[in-house]
Design an enzyme around this catalytic site. Sequence first.
Site, PDB file in Angstrom:
ATOM      1  N   LYS A 173       0.839  -1.196   0.000  1.00 14.57           N
ATOM      2  CA  LYS A 173       0.000   0.000   0.000  1.00 14.57           C
ATOM      3  C   LYS A 173       0.878   1.251   0.000  1.00 14.57           C
ATOM      4  O   LYS A 173       1.511   1.581   0.997  1.00 14.57           O
ATOM      5  CB  LYS A 173      -0.917   0.047   1.231  1.00 14.57           C
ATOM      6  CG  LYS A 173      -2.017   1.078   1.049  1.00 14.57           C
ATOM      7  CD  LYS A 173      -2.551   1.659   2.336  1.00 14.57           C
ATOM      8  CE  LYS A 173      -1.860   2.914   2.763  1.00 14.57           C
ATOM      9  NZ  LYS A 173      -1.920   4.050   1.845  1.00 14.57           N
ATOM     10  N   GLU A 248       9.771   2.054  10.541  1.00 15.32           N
ATOM     11  CA  GLU A 248      10.706   3.168  10.390  1.00 15.32           C
ATOM     12  C   GLU A 248       9.890   4.437  10.491  1.00 15.32           C
ATOM     13  O   GLU A 248       8.979   4.648   9.690  1.00 15.32           O
ATOM     14  CB  GLU A 248      11.425   3.108   9.044  1.00 15.32           C
ATOM     15  CG  GLU A 248      12.455   2.016   8.939  1.00 15.32           C
ATOM     16  CD  GLU A 248      13.551   2.101   9.969  1.00 15.32           C
ATOM     17  OE1 GLU A 248      13.784   3.191  10.529  1.00 15.32           O
ATOM     18  OE2 GLU A 248      14.164   1.045  10.252  1.00 15.32           O
ATOM     19  N   CYS A 282      13.752  11.242   6.089  1.00 16.41           N
ATOM     20  CA  CYS A 282      13.754  10.939   7.524  1.00 16.41           C
ATOM     21  C   CYS A 282      15.156  11.122   8.088  1.00 16.41           C
ATOM     22  O   CYS A 282      15.318  11.300   9.291  1.00 16.41           O
ATOM     23  CB  CYS A 282      13.208   9.557   7.800  1.00 16.41           C
ATOM     24  SG  CYS A 282      13.881   8.307   6.747  1.00 16.41           S
ATOM     25  N   GLU A 380       9.827  16.714  14.516  1.00 20.00           N
ATOM     26  CA  GLU A 380      10.121  16.486  13.094  1.00 20.00           C
ATOM     27  C   GLU A 380       9.228  17.384  12.244  1.00 20.00           C
ATOM     28  O   GLU A 380       8.017  17.406  12.427  1.00 20.00           O
ATOM     29  CB  GLU A 380       9.886  15.025  12.705  1.00 20.00           C
ATOM     30  CG  GLU A 380      10.272  14.790  11.256  1.00 20.00           C
ATOM     31  CD  GLU A 380      10.129  13.342  10.797  1.00 20.00           C
ATOM     32  OE1 GLU A 380       9.044  12.771  10.987  1.00 20.00           O
ATOM     33  OE2 GLU A 380      11.091  12.801  10.242  1.00 20.00           O
TER      34      GLU A 380
HETATM   35  O1  TXE Z   1       2.397  10.012   7.105  1.00 22.75           O
HETATM   36  P1  TXE Z   1       1.528   8.811   7.623  1.00 22.75           P
HETATM   37  P2  TXE Z   1       1.992  11.175   6.067  1.00 22.75           P
HETATM   38  C1  TXE Z   1       6.095  12.204   8.746  1.00 22.75           C
HETATM   39  C2  TXE Z   1       6.403  13.615   8.354  1.00 22.75           C
HETATM   40  C3  TXE Z   1       5.160  14.030   7.621  1.00 22.75           C
HETATM   41  C4  TXE Z   1       4.097  13.292   8.390  1.00 22.75           C
HETATM   42  C5  TXE Z   1       2.823  13.040   7.657  1.00 22.75           C
HETATM   43  O2  TXE Z   1       6.549  14.386   9.523  1.00 22.75           O
HETATM   44  O3  TXE Z   1       4.950  15.393   7.669  1.00 22.75           O
HETATM   45  O4  TXE Z   1       4.701  12.074   8.720  1.00 22.75           O
HETATM   46  O5  TXE Z   1       3.040  12.270   6.477  1.00 22.75           O
HETATM   47  C6  TXE Z   1      -0.533   5.042   5.824  1.00 22.75           C
HETATM   48  N1  TXE Z   1      -3.706   2.474   8.915  1.00 22.75           N
HETATM   49  N2  TXE Z   1       6.694  11.242   7.836  1.00 22.75           N
HETATM   50  O6  TXE Z   1       0.620  11.679   6.320  1.00 22.75           O
HETATM   51  O7  TXE Z   1       0.159   9.256   7.916  1.00 22.75           O
HETATM   52  C7  TXE Z   1      -0.586   6.156   4.800  1.00 22.75           C
HETATM   53  O8  TXE Z   1      -1.643   5.920   3.889  1.00 22.75           O
HETATM   54  C8  TXE Z   1      -2.867   2.024   7.983  1.00 22.75           C
HETATM   55  C9  TXE Z   1       8.032  10.880   8.158  1.00 22.75           C
HETATM   56  O9  TXE Z   1       2.246  10.706   4.713  1.00 22.75           O
HETATM   57  O10 TXE Z   1       2.289   8.119   8.691  1.00 22.75           O
HETATM   58  C10 TXE Z   1       0.779   6.051   4.184  1.00 22.75           C
HETATM   59  O11 TXE Z   1       0.823   4.990   3.238  1.00 22.75           O
HETATM   60  N3  TXE Z   1      -2.088   2.811   7.243  1.00 22.75           N
HETATM   61  C11 TXE Z   1       8.452   9.636   7.497  1.00 22.75           C
HETATM   62  C12 TXE Z   1       1.662   5.698   5.386  1.00 22.75           C
HETATM   63  O12 TXE Z   1       0.772   5.167   6.364  1.00 22.75           O
HETATM   64  C13 TXE Z   1      -2.142   4.136   7.466  1.00 22.75           C
HETATM   65  C14 TXE Z   1       7.996   9.450   6.074  1.00 22.75           C
HETATM   66  C15 TXE Z   1       2.394   6.896   5.995  1.00 22.75           C
HETATM   67  O13 TXE Z   1       1.441   7.867   6.335  1.00 22.75           O
HETATM   68  C16 TXE Z   1      -3.007   4.676   8.434  1.00 22.75           C
HETATM   69  C17 TXE Z   1       6.638   9.913   5.873  1.00 22.75           C
HETATM   70  C18 TXE Z   1      -3.813   3.776   9.185  1.00 22.75           C
HETATM   71  N4  TXE Z   1      -4.640   4.202  10.140  1.00 22.75           N
HETATM   72  C19 TXE Z   1       6.045  10.782   6.740  1.00 22.75           C
HETATM   73  N5  TXE Z   1      -2.868   6.014   8.425  1.00 22.75           N
HETATM   74  C20 TXE Z   1       9.963   9.455   7.606  1.00 22.75           C
HETATM   75  N6  TXE Z   1      10.572  10.017   8.660  1.00 22.75           N
HETATM   76  O14 TXE Z   1      10.556   8.813   6.773  1.00 22.75           O
HETATM   77  C21 TXE Z   1      -1.943   6.315   7.479  1.00 22.75           C
HETATM   78  N7  TXE Z   1      -1.516   5.176   6.904  1.00 22.75           N
END
Ligand code: TXE
Length: 478
Positions: A173, A248, A282, A380
């Site tokens: 996903k 991660e 990250c 972050e």
């Molecule tokens: O992250 P999410 P988002 C951090 C960074 C960014 C913030 C938001 O600060 O501003 O996260 O990014 C899936 N059940 N990082 O909204 O929500 C979602 O669909 C199952 C840091 O993109 O964590 C996506 O595929 N899955 C980080 C994935 O989780 C769920 C890299 C990540 O989404 C879900 C990315 C649920 N309930 C964001 N809710 C790094 N440090 O590398 C969301 N998802």
Amino acid sequence: MNQRFSSYIAGQWVEGDGGRPNENPADLDTPVGQYGVIDAAHTAQAVDAASAAAPKWGLSNPQQRADILDAIGTEILARKQELGRLLAQEEGKTLAESIGEAGRAGQIFKFFAGEALRIPGEKLASTRPGVDVEITREPVGTVGIIAPWNFPLAIPAWKIAPALAYGNTVVFKPAEIVPGCAWAIAEILSRAGLPEGVFNMVLGSGRVVGQAMIEHKGLDALTFTGSVPTGHALLKQAAARALKVQMEMGGKNPLVVLADADLDQAVECAVNGAYYSTGQRCTASSRLIVEASVHDEFAARMQARMAKIRVGDPLEQGVDIGPAASKAQLDTNLSYIKAGHEDGGELLAGGEQVEWKTRGHFLAPTLFAAKPSDRIAREEIFGPVAALLRADDYEHALAMANDTEFGLCAGICTTSLKHASHFKRHAQAGMVMVNLPTAGVDPHVPFGGRKASSYGPREQGRYAVEFYTTVKTAYTLA
Ligand code: TXE
């Protein structure tokens, strides 16, 4: 380009519901394409298909798996310009960075093609006479992959390739805003000779598709990269049903600059680590911790260097930094710039949105002189916003570097072997860089962190075997 991206389930393309625009963050009036989202029932079908395919694929000939992964790597490498262009348009990373990422995705498939033929095991003498003990590794089964948007080719590659190499089946996903790269990966895998159901890709929201995946009893393991709140919520659900997990999450990575550093080199490390890829890594250096005696000189050199950074359309030659990947991320960045001012930080560079020929989420790289307690120095941000912090000496700098809930990567710029060695030993992080940017890692060695940054076994390199296999101990009386 205005393509329609769909999901891939049990060897079939599934259109899904509605045509959602797939935005180009550098040109909001020209979407990259459209995509359809699937529902919980379709997601369940994907996990069912992966579960059904798992026993046979788990016993498949490793040479078959190696050949398939190698062919996928070859195709990605041959098409890295085109895939890089799609990535740049969809996520906003510069074309050079995007092509680099596509190349890296190809190399990762090739690396794990080799690993499929090198699955390690052990044979030991038993403590009982006449008995042999063998330790072998077997696939975990069906692996769910939940990926973020910031590396839409490389992160899926470093999760999908080891999963398949070690004989697992996959339900992948991607994040909502990068369906194009996910579709491109799925399209390549759909022609690679994988048996039906071995690889599935599902487009939709985390709340619907992600949740349906995790709640499905057919899932044996979950690998996640994303935010801390989502990661922790998923961790609780995984624990409740004893699902094997690897997480991660965030980072607040320090780059320490000592008085004995080559300051030009330190400035390059800081600019690259804090601002390239729009700070959306990250491993980005978001805390620049500088020894007091060179603090002001370093700040002045940063200002001069940052004035030369060009923000704009990632496809245009000479652009160093593209836009924030989404409106939500831009709003987060702007809210932290506000917090930087409110907490009493001194704005040294940037701080405002940038006008371009097209409508996009452009933001100037931003540097604040801040205090360690400021929000921009603790939380972050995931954008091109960094905090400059003053340290009395090396010991103070090390203490500040470790004073964070995160522990992904830590960097130091110094010409002192003594300090470099001490920092490598005492930095509380999964990865340490000496005279290098905190972001930018090799694909064949472990990647991951400590504290709130990571949970479970490391990713990448040979260490990936820990998560994607389970160990069996067999005793034989000959
Ligand atoms: O992250 P999410 P988002 C951090 C960074 C960014 C913030 C938001 O600060 O501003 O996260 O990014 C899936 N059940 N990082 O909204 O929500 C979602 O669909 C199952 C840091 O993109 O964590 C996506 O595929 N899955 C980080 C994935 O989780 C769920 C890299 C990540 O989404 C879900 C990315 C649920 N309930 C964001 N809710 C790094 N440090 O590398 C969301 N998802």
